[in-house]
Scaffold this motif. Structure first.
Motif, PDB file in Angstrom:
ATOM      1  N   SER A  89      -0.250   5.112   6.599  1.00  0.00           N
ATOM      2  CA  SER A  89      -0.510   5.068   8.047  1.00  0.00           C
ATOM      3  C   SER A  89      -0.118   6.342   8.766  1.00  0.00           C
ATOM      4  O   SER A  89      -0.345   6.460   9.972  1.00  0.00           O
ATOM      5  CB  SER A  89       0.230   3.889   8.674  1.00  0.00           C
ATOM      6  OG  SER A  89      -0.266   2.672   8.151  1.00  0.00           O
ATOM      7  N   TYR A 139     -15.254   7.858   4.665  1.00  0.00           N
ATOM      8  CA  TYR A 139     -14.099   7.080   5.105  1.00  0.00           C
ATOM      9  C   TYR A 139     -14.276   6.731   6.579  1.00  0.00           C
ATOM     10  O   TYR A 139     -14.914   7.461   7.339  1.00  0.00           O
ATOM     11  CB  TYR A 139     -12.798   7.877   4.935  1.00  0.00           C
ATOM     12  CG  TYR A 139     -12.204   7.824   3.546  1.00  0.00           C
ATOM     13  CD1 TYR A 139     -12.747   8.583   2.511  1.00  0.00           C
ATOM     14  CD2 TYR A 139     -11.104   7.022   3.269  1.00  0.00           C
ATOM     15  CE1 TYR A 139     -12.202   8.537   1.232  1.00  0.00           C
ATOM     16  CE2 TYR A 139     -10.555   6.967   1.992  1.00  0.00           C
ATOM     17  CZ  TYR A 139     -11.115   7.729   0.985  1.00  0.00           C
ATOM     18  OH  TYR A 139     -10.569   7.678  -0.278  1.00  0.00           O
ATOM     19  N   GLY A 182       0.820  -1.188   0.000  1.00  0.00           N
ATOM     20  CA  GLY A 182       0.000   0.000   0.000  1.00  0.00           C
ATOM     21  C   GLY A 182       0.857   1.242   0.000  1.00  0.00           C
ATOM     22  O   GLY A 182       2.043   1.220  -0.316  1.00  0.00           O
ATOM     23  N   GLU A 210      -4.810   5.178  13.071  1.00  0.00           N
ATOM     24  CA  GLU A 210      -4.656   4.424  11.829  1.00  0.00           C
ATOM     25  C   GLU A 210      -5.013   5.276  10.612  1.00  0.00           C
ATOM     26  O   GLU A 210      -5.504   6.396  10.732  1.00  0.00           O
ATOM     27  CB  GLU A 210      -5.537   3.167  11.861  1.00  0.00           C
ATOM     28  CG  GLU A 210      -5.151   2.186  12.957  1.00  0.00           C
ATOM     29  CD  GLU A 210      -5.976   0.926  12.914  1.00  0.00           C
ATOM     30  OE1 GLU A 210      -5.883   0.147  13.891  1.00  0.00           O
ATOM     31  OE2 GLU A 210      -6.708   0.697  11.935  1.00  0.00           O
ATOM     32  N   LYS A 230     -11.119   6.996  -5.680  1.00  0.00           N
ATOM     33  CA  LYS A 230     -10.883   7.111  -4.252  1.00  0.00           C
ATOM     34  C   LYS A 230      -9.396   7.190  -3.955  1.00  0.00           C
ATOM     35  O   LYS A 230      -8.545   6.794  -4.751  1.00  0.00           O
ATOM     36  CB  LYS A 230     -11.504   5.941  -3.496  1.00  0.00           C
ATOM     37  CG  LYS A 230     -10.944   4.572  -3.856  1.00  0.00           C
ATOM     38  CD  LYS A 230     -11.659   3.512  -3.035  1.00  0.00           C
ATOM     39  CE  LYS A 230     -11.178   2.103  -3.378  1.00  0.00           C
ATOM     40  NZ  LYS A 230     -11.794   1.655  -4.646  1.00  0.00           N
ATOM     41  N   THR A 250      -9.800   4.603   5.821  1.00  0.00           N
ATOM     42  CA  THR A 250     -10.067   3.606   4.790  1.00  0.00           C
ATOM     43  C   THR A 250     -11.404   3.909   4.122  1.00  0.00           C
ATOM     44  O   THR A 250     -12.360   4.339   4.772  1.00  0.00           O
ATOM     45  CB  THR A 250     -10.090   2.174   5.355  1.00  0.00           C
ATOM     46  OG1 THR A 250     -11.017   2.127   6.438  1.00  0.00           O
ATOM     47  CG2 THR A 250      -8.727   1.770   5.874  1.00  0.00           C
ATOM     48  N   GLN A 294     -12.024   5.835  10.079  1.00  0.00           N
ATOM     49  CA  GLN A 294     -10.669   5.957  10.627  1.00  0.00           C
ATOM     50  C   GLN A 294     -10.660   5.495  12.085  1.00  0.00           C
ATOM     51  O   GLN A 294     -11.281   6.134  12.949  1.00  0.00           O
ATOM     52  CB  GLN A 294     -10.152   7.389  10.528  1.00  0.00           C
ATOM     53  CG  GLN A 294      -8.703   7.534  10.969  1.00  0.00           C
ATOM     54  CD  GLN A 294      -8.182   8.952  10.862  1.00  0.00           C
ATOM     55  OE1 GLN A 294      -8.941   9.912  10.905  1.00  0.00           O
ATOM     56  NE2 GLN A 294      -6.873   9.091  10.712  1.00  0.00           N
ATOM     57  N   PHE A 332      -6.147   6.251  -1.504  1.00  0.00           N
ATOM     58  CA  PHE A 332      -5.620   5.219  -0.612  1.00  0.00           C
ATOM     59  C   PHE A 332      -4.632   5.911   0.317  1.00  0.00           C
ATOM     60  O   PHE A 332      -3.694   6.566  -0.151  1.00  0.00           O
ATOM     61  CB  PHE A 332      -4.923   4.125  -1.418  1.00  0.00           C
ATOM     62  CG  PHE A 332      -5.861   3.348  -2.291  1.00  0.00           C
ATOM     63  CD1 PHE A 332      -6.217   3.825  -3.550  1.00  0.00           C
ATOM     64  CD2 PHE A 332      -6.386   2.141  -1.877  1.00  0.00           C
ATOM     65  CE1 PHE A 332      -7.083   3.119  -4.370  1.00  0.00           C
ATOM     66  CE2 PHE A 332      -7.253   1.413  -2.695  1.00  0.00           C
ATOM     67  CZ  PHE A 332      -7.602   1.915  -3.937  1.00  0.00           C
TER      68      PHE A 332
END
Lengths: 116, 110
Positions: free
Chosen positions: A109, B35, A3, B41, A104, B44, B37, A106
């Motif tokens: 972290s 999204y 990712g 983190e 979308k 997503t 979250q 990505f």
């Protein structure tokens, strides 16, 4: 298929030092976005880059902050002469073809920057 | 300009249904993302709406009304792992970027 990779995960700097945050987008993605998140706040857009081009930097502070996405290598967000108010989580996101409809993002972290 | 409004916090019970509302104002609107979250983190992707109506994806559904500048995320059969922040993100502006709201922190209780 890795990712979005950000490093370092945590970065501690003293006031006045420089911070360099790195982001490697997903394989095949050529568009990168940087967001900043303060505690208990939303993601604030900073900058949108394509390879070797800055597309939108409307969210970047006028001084001390810069970003690049070279032809080879990761995208770098650079903060010069950091101050305590720069302490935040910095997230990078990527997409394959830019901000077309329904494309979308990505996210990585994030890098947690702490300024002492 | 751009303005996004969603509740700061919500609490719900495991197994229940919860609806998280979002109102927005953005120039050149071209769709809206939700999204999830978890603390510490990465966000997503959950859902995307560009046309008016409801999009259903398993336990999660999202609704959009373009004329009202309104969207909601519906979570069914809540599980403890659904405790997270839910971010509403309309897409628009000159470069069609995603602009995020402050997020709604959902706490699911047993």
């Amino acid at each position: 298929n890795a990712g979005v990779m950000q490093n370092p995960r945590h970065l501690v700097r003293r006031r006045g030092q420089e911070a360099r945050l790195r982001c490697s987008p997903m394989k095949g993605h050529s568009h990168v976005y940087w967001y900043r998140q303060l505690p208990e706040e939303g993601l604030k857009f900073m900058v949108y880059l394509q390879k070797e081009n800055i597309i939108d930097e409307s969210g970047m502070p006028k001084e001390r902050f810069s970003a690049e996405f070279p032809k080879e290598g990761p995208s770098i967000l650079r903060i010069q002469q950091v101050v305590r108010g720069d302490s935040a989580a910095y997230f990078c996101a990527s997409s394959p073809v830019g901000t077309y409809a329904n494309e979308k993002l990505f996210f990585g972290s994030g890098t947690q920057l702490s300024v002492l | 300009g751009q303005n996004i409004d969603q509740p700061t916090e919500m609490t719900a019970t495991e197994g229940a249904i919860v609806q998280i509302n979002c109102t927005y104002q953005t120039s050149g609107f071209n769709g809206l993302f939700w999204y999830q979250q978890h603390a510490g983190e990465a966000p997503t992707f959950l859902s995307y709406n560009v046309l008016d109506g409801l999009e259903e994806k398993g336990r999660f559904s999202s609704f959009l009304s373009r004329s009202k500048g309104y969207s909601y995320l519906l979570l069914k059969e809540l599980q403890m792992k659904d405790s997270a922040s839910y971010l509403c993100a309309p897409q628009g502006g000159a470069t069609n970027k995603l602009i995020f709201g402050t997020g709604t922190l959902l706490a699911v209780q047993p």
